[in-house]
Design a protein around this motif. Structure first.
Motif, PDB file in Angstrom:
ATOM      1  N   LEU A 198     -44.737   4.287  25.950  1.00  0.00           N
ATOM      2  CA  LEU A 198     -44.227   4.089  24.597  1.00  0.00           C
ATOM      3  C   LEU A 198     -43.831   2.629  24.423  1.00  0.00           C
ATOM      4  O   LEU A 198     -42.999   2.120  25.175  1.00  0.00           O
ATOM      5  N   MET A 199     -44.409   1.963  23.429  1.00  0.00           N
ATOM      6  CA  MET A 199     -44.119   0.548  23.230  1.00  0.00           C
ATOM      7  C   MET A 199     -43.349   0.318  21.947  1.00  0.00           C
ATOM      8  O   MET A 199     -43.547   1.023  20.952  1.00  0.00           O
ATOM      9  N   HIS A 200     -42.503  -0.703  21.957  1.00  0.00           N
ATOM     10  CA  HIS A 200     -41.805  -1.119  20.739  1.00  0.00           C
ATOM     11  C   HIS A 200     -42.634  -2.160  20.001  1.00  0.00           C
ATOM     12  O   HIS A 200     -43.159  -3.105  20.597  1.00  0.00           O
ATOM     13  N   MET A 201     -42.748  -1.986  18.695  1.00  0.00           N
ATOM     14  CA  MET A 201     -43.409  -2.967  17.840  1.00  0.00           C
ATOM     15  C   MET A 201     -42.670  -3.008  16.516  1.00  0.00           C
ATOM     16  O   MET A 201     -42.369  -1.957  15.933  1.00  0.00           O
TER      17      MET A 201
ATOM     18  N   PHE B 197     -34.603   1.910  19.994  1.00  0.00           N
ATOM     19  CA  PHE B 197     -35.870   2.482  19.526  1.00  0.00           C
ATOM     20  C   PHE B 197     -36.556   3.268  20.644  1.00  0.00           C
ATOM     21  O   PHE B 197     -36.998   4.416  20.440  1.00  0.00           O
ATOM     22  N   LEU B 198     -36.666   2.674  21.820  1.00  0.00           N
ATOM     23  CA  LEU B 198     -37.364   3.330  22.933  1.00  0.00           C
ATOM     24  C   LEU B 198     -36.634   4.593  23.368  1.00  0.00           C
ATOM     25  O   LEU B 198     -37.273   5.607  23.693  1.00  0.00           O
ATOM     26  N   LYS B 199     -35.315   4.550  23.383  1.00  0.00           N
ATOM     27  CA  LYS B 199     -34.551   5.746  23.739  1.00  0.00           C
ATOM     28  C   LYS B 199     -34.787   6.855  22.729  1.00  0.00           C
ATOM     29  O   LYS B 199     -34.996   8.022  23.104  1.00  0.00           O
ATOM     30  N   GLU B 200     -34.761   6.517  21.454  1.00  0.00           N
ATOM     31  CA  GLU B 200     -34.965   7.534  20.422  1.00  0.00           C
ATOM     32  C   GLU B 200     -36.347   8.148  20.518  1.00  0.00           C
ATOM     33  O   GLU B 200     -36.504   9.379  20.383  1.00  0.00           O
ATOM     34  N   ARG B 201     -37.369   7.316  20.744  1.00  0.00           N
ATOM     35  CA  ARG B 201     -38.727   7.856  20.858  1.00  0.00           C
ATOM     36  C   ARG B 201     -38.865   8.749  22.086  1.00  0.00           C
ATOM     37  O   ARG B 201     -39.438   9.838  22.014  1.00  0.00           O
ATOM     38  N   ALA B 202     -38.342   8.294  23.225  1.00  0.00           N
ATOM     39  CA  ALA B 202     -38.437   9.094  24.445  1.00  0.00           C
ATOM     40  C   ALA B 202     -37.673  10.405  24.294  1.00  0.00           C
ATOM     41  O   ALA B 202     -38.176  11.475  24.678  1.00  0.00           O
ATOM     42  N   ASP B 203     -36.460  10.357  23.723  1.00  0.00           N
ATOM     43  CA  ASP B 203     -35.679  11.584  23.536  1.00  0.00           C
ATOM     44  C   ASP B 203     -36.406  12.562  22.626  1.00  0.00           C
ATOM     45  O   ASP B 203     -36.390  13.778  22.864  1.00  0.00           O
ATOM     46  N   LEU B 204     -37.043  12.039  21.574  1.00  0.00           N
ATOM     47  CA  LEU B 204     -37.788  12.908  20.658  1.00  0.00           C
ATOM     48  C   LEU B 204     -38.936  13.609  21.378  1.00  0.00           C
ATOM     49  O   LEU B 204     -39.158  14.814  21.202  1.00  0.00           O
ATOM     50  N   LEU B 205     -39.666  12.872  22.192  1.00  0.00           N
ATOM     51  CA  LEU B 205     -40.799  13.467  22.898  1.00  0.00           C
ATOM     52  C   LEU B 205     -40.337  14.506  23.921  1.00  0.00           C
ATOM     53  O   LEU B 205     -40.962  15.556  24.076  1.00  0.00           O
ATOM     54  N   ILE B 206     -39.243  14.203  24.616  1.00  0.00           N
ATOM     55  CA  ILE B 206     -38.710  15.165  25.579  1.00  0.00           C
ATOM     56  C   ILE B 206     -38.289  16.443  24.864  1.00  0.00           C
ATOM     57  O   ILE B 206     -38.547  17.557  25.335  1.00  0.00           O
TER      58      ILE B 206
END
Length: 287
Positions: free
Chosen positions: A151-154, A177-186
């Motif tokens: 997962l990349m930040h842009m 941002f990266l934490k939110e994306r990873a938490d959502l996917l988990i």
């Protein structure tokens, strides 16, 4: 070697048919860049023909690459998108030629259908500059129970990302941002040990933002995912050295070593032999 206080560090990263065990390796994973494109910023056009791309991959494998990242669409600043069919026509023959090469393959794409077809064809990882925010991307990954995910930040998109990027605190905002994306996917069923994160050097960041991220790169490890550093030959290096892309090998290798010193578990590079040699020395010193 820079030390950082981490509550929990990842011990493994599951990547399709392969498992990287960080407890048994000293140096970062070396992800070799393989662009089957006519217009990527550094090697565009060199490996657009499938047989040339496969030959380049075989060269990287002979030199010890750990993972090969295959891309069919340039995401350099200002790049225009290509059609789904054109991207598939570029990457699928390369995947077919490499699916049994003995090292994991990654698909560098944000298109859900490209992810889906690449995974069916034999790739082990999805590397997405949009962090699976495009329509259908999460479902495409959920359909494969083992693939790794980067997962990349842009900030904004490849066309506009370098138009005066602004942050109050680039480290804090990228981490959030990266934490939110990873938490959502988990929460949606993607296991923690399949996820790696990339702060996205050069993707909506000024030179000072990039330098600040490299300076404090260890901070990203606090999220407890493997962290990827993708700095190889990028414009930040050109701005500092004044060198063209093909003359940025030495500073790119230096940047990979700096990132490794600051906790990078994956380095994404154009120059595989040079990076691996430098990391062997780094590993010997830090053993």
């Amino acid at each position: 070697m820079i030390k950082t206080e981490i509550q929990e560090m990842p011990t493994t990263w599951r990547c399709g048919r392969f498992l990287f065990d960080f407890s048994k390796r000293k140096r970062p994973i070396v992800m070799g860049i393989l662009n089957a494109t006519p217009d990527s910023f550094s090697d565009g056009g060199q490996f657009q023909v499938a047989k040339d791309a496969i030959t380049q991959a075989e060269h990287m494998i002979a030199n010890g690459v750990d993972l090969i990242d295959i891309g069919g669409e340039s995401t350099r600043p200002g790049a225009e998108p290509v059609s789904l069919q054109e991207e598939l026509d570029r990457v699928l023959p390369v995947i077919e030629g490499l699916k049994d090469c003995g090292v994991p393959l990654s698909i560098d794409t944000y298109k859900a259908e490209t992810m889906r077809q690449a995974l069916m064809a034999g790739v082990d990882c999805v590397n997405d500059i949009w962090a699976l925010r495009q329509e259908g991307a999460v479902n495409a990954v959920l359909e494969n129970i083992n693939c790794g995910v980067v997962l990349m930040h842009m900030q904004r998109d490849p066309v506009t990302m370098q138009f005066n990027p602004e942050y109050q605190d680039v480290i804090a905002e990228v981490k959030q941002f990266l934490k939110e994306r990873a938490d959502l996917l988990i929460a949606q069923g993607i296991e923690h040990d399949r996820i790696a994160i990339d702060p996205g050097f050069g993707f909506g960041k000024s030179l000072e933002h990039n330098l600040n991220m490299l300076r404090h790169f260890h901070s990203f490890s606090e999220l407890a995912f493997p962290v990827l550093a993708g700095i190889s030959r990028k414009s930040m290096i050109g701005k500092i050295t004044g060198k063209d892309t093909n003359e940025r090998v030495a500073p790119s290798v230096a940047a990979a070593i700096m990132a490794a010193d600051r906790g990078a578990m994956i380095v994404r590079v154009h120059d595989v032999p040079e990076t691996i040699d430098a990391l062997k020395l780094w590993e010997a010193v830090n053993t």
